[in-house]
Scaffold this motif. Structure first.
Motif, PDB file in Angstrom:
ATOM      1  N   UNK A  20       7.757  -1.280  -9.122  1.00 30.80           N
ATOM      2  CA  UNK A  20       6.438  -1.795  -9.488  1.00 30.80           C
ATOM      3  C   UNK A  20       5.374  -1.310  -8.505  1.00 30.80           C
ATOM      4  N   UNK A  21       5.657  -1.456  -7.213  1.00 27.48           N
ATOM      5  CA  UNK A  21       4.678  -1.084  -6.192  1.00 27.48           C
ATOM      6  C   UNK A  21       4.427   0.422  -6.174  1.00 27.48           C
ATOM      7  N   UNK A  22       5.469   1.205  -6.389  1.00 25.06           N
ATOM      8  CA  UNK A  22       5.288   2.657  -6.443  1.00 25.06           C
ATOM      9  C   UNK A  22       4.348   3.031  -7.577  1.00 25.06           C
ATOM     10  N   UNK A  27      -1.096   4.841  -9.282  1.00 28.62           N
ATOM     11  CA  UNK A  27      -2.299   4.612 -10.071  1.00 28.62           C
ATOM     12  C   UNK A  27      -3.552   4.509  -9.225  1.00 28.62           C
ATOM     13  N   UNK A  28      -3.413   3.961  -8.015  1.00 25.06           N
ATOM     14  CA  UNK A  28      -4.561   3.798  -7.117  1.00 25.06           C
ATOM     15  C   UNK A  28      -4.833   5.039  -6.272  1.00 25.06           C
ATOM     16  N   UNK A  43      -3.394   3.406   2.191  1.00 23.95           N
ATOM     17  CA  UNK A  43      -4.566   3.516   1.327  1.00 23.95           C
ATOM     18  C   UNK A  43      -5.437   4.699   1.714  1.00 23.95           C
ATOM     19  N   UNK A  44      -6.453   4.937   0.897  1.00 24.83           N
ATOM     20  CA  UNK A  44      -7.410   5.998   1.202  1.00 24.83           C
ATOM     21  C   UNK A  44      -8.654   5.447   1.893  1.00 24.83           C
ATOM     22  N   UNK A  67     -13.461  -3.171   1.637  1.00 26.40           N
ATOM     23  CA  UNK A  67     -13.149  -3.228   0.204  1.00 26.40           C
ATOM     24  C   UNK A  67     -13.170  -1.832  -0.398  1.00 26.40           C
ATOM     25  N   UNK A  68     -12.383  -1.560  -1.394  1.00 25.13           N
ATOM     26  CA  UNK A  68     -11.540  -2.507  -2.130  1.00 25.13           C
ATOM     27  C   UNK A  68     -10.165  -2.708  -1.521  1.00 25.13           C
TER      28      UNK A  68
END
Length: 91
Positions: A20-22, A27-28, A43-44, A67-68
């Motif tokens: 699920x997390x992958x 997607x993000x 994250x980016x 954020x985000x």
């Protein structure tokens, strides 16, 4: 600045959670690193620490309220409740 998200979790369906997390990370556009008993979400967002989620135990990540990424980390951590148990707090 200096805001941190803390967690305590127990993931009962670890394989399902990792899958699920992958998918969420892909997607993000976040980097996902699978390490058997832990996963790392990178994250980016600048000035946000990677989020390491251990299968069982405690952890934290400094988000600096950026954020985000901050809100996404909260959503990721709270999603653990679908696969086990979780407590999340901030300071």
């Amino acid at each position: 600045m200096g805001h941190t998200v803390y967690y305590r979790i127990k993931v009962e369906r670890w394989g399902d959670f990792r899958d699920f997390l992958k998918r969420i990370c892909e997607g993000l556009g976040y980097t996902f690193i699978d390490g058997n008993d832990s996963v790392l979400v990178i994250p980016d967002c600048s000035l946000v620490e990677p989020l390491e989620i251990k299968k069982d135990g405690e952890g934290f990540s400094k988000t600096n309220f950026i954020e985000p990424c901050h809100s996404i980390y909260l959503l990721i951590l709270h999603s653990v409740s679908s696969f086990g148990s979780v407590s999340v707090w901030e300071d």
